[in-house]
Design a protein around this motif. Sequence first.
Motif, PDB file in Angstrom:
ATOM      1  N   MET A 136       0.858  -1.197   0.000  1.00 16.03           N
ATOM      2  CA  MET A 136       0.000   0.000   0.000  1.00 16.03           C
ATOM      3  C   MET A 136       0.887   1.238   0.000  1.00 16.03           C
ATOM      4  SD  MET A 136      -2.924   1.138   2.744  1.00 16.03           S
ATOM      5  CE  MET A 136      -3.835  -0.402   2.454  1.00 16.03           C
ATOM      6  N   SER A 137       0.588   2.212  -0.880  1.00 17.87           N
ATOM      7  CA  SER A 137       1.383   3.431  -0.944  1.00 17.87           C
ATOM      8  C   SER A 137       1.116   4.289   0.274  1.00 17.87           C
ATOM      9  CB  SER A 137       1.052   4.203  -2.220  1.00 17.87           C
ATOM     10  OG  SER A 137      -0.320   4.554  -2.249  1.00 17.87           O
ATOM     11  N   SER A 138       2.073   5.139   0.613  1.00 18.18           N
ATOM     12  CA  SER A 138       1.940   5.976   1.799  1.00 18.18           C
ATOM     13  C   SER A 138       0.998   7.135   1.532  1.00 18.18           C
ATOM     14  CB  SER A 138       3.315   6.509   2.203  1.00 18.18           C
ATOM     15  OG  SER A 138       3.882   7.261   1.141  1.00 18.18           O
ATOM     16  N   PRO A 139       0.343   7.645   2.577  1.00 17.43           N
ATOM     17  CA  PRO A 139      -0.571   8.782   2.395  1.00 17.43           C
ATOM     18  C   PRO A 139       0.195  10.075   2.137  1.00 17.43           C
ATOM     19  CG  PRO A 139      -0.379   8.226   4.711  1.00 17.43           C
ATOM     20  CD  PRO A 139       0.370   7.156   3.962  1.00 17.43           C
ATOM     21  N   VAL A 140      -0.517  11.077   1.651  1.00 15.91           N
ATOM     22  CA  VAL A 140       0.040  12.414   1.484  1.00 15.91           C
ATOM     23  C   VAL A 140       0.085  13.074   2.861  1.00 15.91           C
ATOM     24  CG1 VAL A 140      -0.348  14.693   0.483  1.00 15.91           C
ATOM     25  CG2 VAL A 140      -0.785  12.635  -0.882  1.00 15.91           C
ATOM     26  N   ASP A 141       1.260  13.513   3.274  1.00 15.86           N
ATOM     27  CA  ASP A 141       1.413  14.182   4.564  1.00 15.86           C
ATOM     28  C   ASP A 141       1.140  15.673   4.404  1.00 15.86           C
ATOM     29  OD1 ASP A 141       2.055  11.864   5.900  1.00 15.86           O
ATOM     30  OD2 ASP A 141       4.218  12.146   5.725  1.00 15.86           O
ATOM     31  N   VAL A 142       0.282  16.224   5.267  1.00 12.45           N
ATOM     32  CA  VAL A 142      -0.063  17.634   5.178  1.00 12.45           C
ATOM     33  C   VAL A 142       0.133  18.327   6.524  1.00 12.45           C
ATOM     34  CG1 VAL A 142      -1.776  17.121   3.388  1.00 12.45           C
ATOM     35  CG2 VAL A 142      -2.518  17.423   5.758  1.00 12.45           C
ATOM     36  N   ILE A 143       0.342  19.638   6.432  1.00 13.31           N
ATOM     37  CA  ILE A 143       0.400  20.508   7.605  1.00 13.31           C
ATOM     38  C   ILE A 143      -0.778  21.469   7.511  1.00 13.31           C
ATOM     39  CG2 ILE A 143       1.756  22.227   8.859  1.00 13.31           C
ATOM     40  CD1 ILE A 143       4.246  21.050   7.372  1.00 13.31           C
ATOM     41  N   ALA A 199      -8.563  13.296   6.450  1.00 13.22           N
ATOM     42  CA  ALA A 199      -7.587  12.323   6.951  1.00 13.22           C
ATOM     43  C   ALA A 199      -8.222  11.319   7.896  1.00 13.22           C
ATOM     44  CB  ALA A 199      -6.439  13.052   7.644  1.00 13.22           C
ATOM     45  N   VAL A 200      -9.281  11.720   8.576  1.00 13.29           N
ATOM     46  CA  VAL A 200      -9.974  10.802   9.487  1.00 13.29           C
ATOM     47  C   VAL A 200     -10.727   9.749   8.687  1.00 13.29           C
ATOM     48  CG1 VAL A 200     -11.733  10.632  11.287  1.00 13.29           C
ATOM     49  CG2 VAL A 200     -10.166  12.592  11.248  1.00 13.29           C
ATOM     50  N   ILE A 201     -11.347  10.168   7.601  1.00  9.88           N
ATOM     51  CA  ILE A 201     -12.131   9.253   6.774  1.00  9.88           C
ATOM     52  C   ILE A 201     -11.230   8.384   5.908  1.00  9.88           C
ATOM     53  CG2 ILE A 201     -13.928   9.126   5.000  1.00  9.88           C
ATOM     54  CD1 ILE A 201     -14.893  11.871   5.980  1.00  9.88           C
ATOM     55  N   PHE A 202     -10.142   8.977   5.392  1.00  9.17           N
ATOM     56  CA  PHE A 202      -9.234   8.263   4.488  1.00  9.17           C
ATOM     57  C   PHE A 202      -7.792   8.348   4.992  1.00  9.17           C
ATOM     58  CE2 PHE A 202     -12.704   9.742   1.638  1.00  9.17           C
ATOM     59  CZ  PHE A 202     -13.178   8.501   1.242  1.00  9.17           C
ATOM     60  N   PRO A 203      -7.471   7.669   6.075  1.00  2.00           N
ATOM     61  CA  PRO A 203      -6.103   7.735   6.607  1.00  2.00           C
ATOM     62  C   PRO A 203      -5.060   7.144   5.668  1.00  2.00           C
ATOM     63  CG  PRO A 203      -7.377   6.022   7.721  1.00  2.00           C
ATOM     64  CD  PRO A 203      -8.344   6.801   6.881  1.00  2.00           C
ATOM     65  N   ASP A 204      -5.502   6.340   4.715  1.00  2.00           N
ATOM     66  CA  ASP A 204      -4.562   5.784   3.746  1.00  2.00           C
ATOM     67  C   ASP A 204      -4.240   6.771   2.636  1.00  2.00           C
ATOM     68  OD1 ASP A 204      -7.247   5.555   2.961  1.00  2.00           O
ATOM     69  OD2 ASP A 204      -6.756   4.029   1.456  1.00  2.00           O
ATOM     70  N   ARG A 205      -5.012   7.851   2.525  1.00  2.00           N
ATOM     71  CA  ARG A 205      -4.784   8.854   1.483  1.00  2.00           C
ATOM     72  C   ARG A 205      -4.115  10.123   2.013  1.00  2.00           C
ATOM     73  NH1 ARG A 205     -10.642   8.974  -1.683  1.00  2.00           N
ATOM     74  NH2 ARG A 205     -10.995   6.714  -1.712  1.00  2.00           N
ATOM     75  N   MET A 206      -4.486  10.551   3.220  1.00  2.00           N
ATOM     76  CA  MET A 206      -3.955  11.794   3.771  1.00  2.00           C
ATOM     77  C   MET A 206      -3.673  11.637   5.253  1.00  2.00           C
ATOM     78  SD  MET A 206      -5.673  15.612   3.655  1.00  2.00           S
ATOM     79  CE  MET A 206      -6.235  15.997   5.318  1.00  2.00           C
ATOM     80  N   ARG A 207      -2.596  12.254   5.689  1.00  2.00           N
ATOM     81  CA  ARG A 207      -2.216  12.209   7.104  1.00  2.00           C
ATOM     82  C   ARG A 207      -1.802  13.611   7.547  1.00  2.00           C
ATOM     83  NH1 ARG A 207       2.120   7.862   7.982  1.00  2.00           N
ATOM     84  NH2 ARG A 207       3.288   9.261   6.601  1.00  2.00           N
TER      85      ARG A 207
END
Length: 458
Positions: free
Chosen positions: A1-8, A23-31
């Motif tokens: 599985m690819s890593s999520p996009v990390d955001v600030i 990020a809560v709904i899609f932790p695999d897409r965004m963190r």
Amino acid sequence: MSSPVDVIVVGAGNRGDNYSGYAVIFPDRMRVVGIADPRDFARKKLQARHKVADENTFNDWRCIAEREKFADAVLICTPDRLHKDPAVALAKKGYHVLLEKPMAVTEEDCKEIVEACIQSGVILTVCHVLRYDPLIHRIKELIDSGVIGDVIHIQHLEPVGFYHFAHSFVRGNWRNEAESSFALLAKSCHDVDLIHHWAGGRRCIKVSSFGSLSHFTKENKPANAANRCLDCPVEGDCAYSAKKIYLDQVKRGGVGWPVSVICSNSVPDIESVTEALKTGPYGRCVYECDNDVCSNQVGESYIFLISHDVTFMSVSEVEYIDLLQIVNMEFEGGLTAALTMVAFTEEICERKTSIYGSKGELSYNGHEIKVFDFLTRKSTKHTADTRVPGTFGTGGHGAADYHLIDSFIAAVKNKDPSRIRSGPKETLASHKLVFAAERARLENRVVFCGDQCDGESR
């Protein structure tokens, strides 16, 4: 599985909290890996929600710029006047940027943001969230399909809503231009962007605009009214009573917008909301605030294919050639558009649009689209799938918020800026139209835009 996009998240208020919910709904897409906000309660609330390490939480975005890059992207959701500096600095650090609208409060700052993002090779997504509304996106698809032929005129209404305007533009963050921005930019740069979008890349060369602060003034304060609603003997007869707008909502169990934004240091309840109305800006009489932005504005944009240098006509010239009856003028190229923003409406932000073409008429009432065909004299209704996962449908823009952040994350993940429906140059072009319209209003002039309002089209 690819890593999520990390955001600030820079700015942990209503919009920052809403977009970061992806990020809560899609932790695999965004963190969410970092947060910056000077307000302890807002920052810590978001930190707990996303389990962000203490060393990655800051009370000033400049701390992020001083560190080595530690995320893929930033979500900049600060107040309007605090957009430009973090956007430019963090773009230069290599962060992809999602920037809350408006882009900035001056045309020069908007240009600087766009230049910084282009030169740094990062994706810029300004939150023209209406572009991502499934129904409004369907309007563009129908125009492009040719079902109404050549577009001749666009008429667009933005009904702000009586208590929404009182909350945001009389008592709230956008009440005073010196502290935020003018009303057309703050509230309806969305709508100017849509008109520009529907025009299909054609240049806007002429703009006029009329508007005023017409009601929320000291002169209209009722007799015997107090300066605060909780102390007011005539509050029961006032539609803009803070008790009605905020306390009544809490009593019904509602803690969403607008109640959610008036208690900056606690969760809304009867006690905290009452205290906020006793001491804070949202408890003031709407006729005793320091507001100075327009409560209604009408603009006429004339859009066609020729270009001119930027010039301005004096008031006497306008009167002489009868440009005060603009809709009766004839222009080479043919497409005109009218935007009306008004505060005093029952509906809140339920846009109404009519687009008149050579083969038919398209109308949108905020819920469905209808196309009337001149040849068959039949109407066809069009809908779109507005379902979204999780709680995004309650964020103020329905499905649009979800599709906006989803597109941004996908664009960053796949290094594919084509997923963004309003590119940097096109976004800059529509912002220029807003600044031109405000200059026209303030100076009582017709403004010729020419090449300055040109932009890419998707």
